[in-house]
Design a protein around this motif. Sequence first.
Motif: not given
Length: 368
Positions: A260-288
């Motif tokens: 992390x570099x913005x005060x969070x716990x982790x930085x992540x990029x989520x793929x849907x799966x053949x494109x990058x999510x512009x933000x973050x999926x809720x279900x993906x957030x639970x899994x990450x």
Amino acid sequence: MPAQHPIPCILMRGGTSKGPYFKMQDIPQDPDIRARVLLAAMGSPDIRQIDGLGGADTLTSKVAMVGPSSREGVDVDYLFAQVSVDKAIVDTSPSCGNMLSGVGPFAIETGMVPVGGAKTSVVIYDINTQSRIEAIVETPDGAVNYEGDARIDGVPGTAAEIRLNFMDIVGSKTGALLPTGKPMEKIEGIDVTLIDVAVPMMIVRAADVGKTGYESAAELDADGAFFARMEAMRMEAGRRMGLGDVTGKVVPKMAMLAAPREGGNVAARYFVPHKTHAAFAVTGGLCVSSCVLVPGTVADGLAERPQGDDCTVVIEHPTGLIDVAMTSKPHGNAVEIISGGVVRTARKLMQGNIFVPAATLLPASPAA
């Protein structure tokens, strides 16, 4: 039969996604006919989706179907469909936690669930993941309230808070937190964590696949070689997780992690799966978030693991942060994931009929 068939719907923004919400009774039950109807409604396959409601983006080519539930302790059933923009594919294997944000308001708006006071609890059965979620919707003055002070990154302005409390989230498709029994293993020489909480995922360290983990969605989407490599790994991940041949399917999803570099716990990029999510999926957030909490995963050494059985994991994504409230408990040398929750918002955008060619509702002609 008229040339155009009307289907009632409400167009809603749910979290950082958008799409039509239908009553299940208004959509054909036959999967093939249903797929044709939804493709016609969204205007797929076409990169502009000019002939339908789709917004030419994976985040705006989504459909929610909702109906009263006969399950004990459940108010409504929810079936999600991801409609491909440029291919004639309708995938109901994953769920969408952002579209889930609008299910509670839709159920109240359509009279499926009565208002229960200043806040109304709607218990939702997610057919895609066979899990239950409680949505707490603001309903002062006997109606859904969409105005408020809650802000979620990826959506301009503020709106009324919708709290989603996820239950039964572990093993959504595979029946296990770690489908292979390992917190970390290698695919094509790369460390991966194969984990299933709310959605099955393959998670890697960004540095291990030649990325920083801080790239924008556009930067990542421009790298075709990167996606080809990740897709080959995802095929093997699907096989190992017991999902079979996942060609043409959107699960398992993928994510890559960085410190992390913005005060969070982790930085992540989520793929849907053949494109990058512009933000973050809720279900993906639970899994990450679960990946961050479980010892021995690819998150070790990168993530700032929060302390306590009830904690918040803050994920940094391309357009800001998503806060995920997690409940867990120690289980020997491991961690048992109990539940997770997020705050989302939704907005009713339009209500009326979508018209589809009447021929889409007819059974397919038998092969000659």
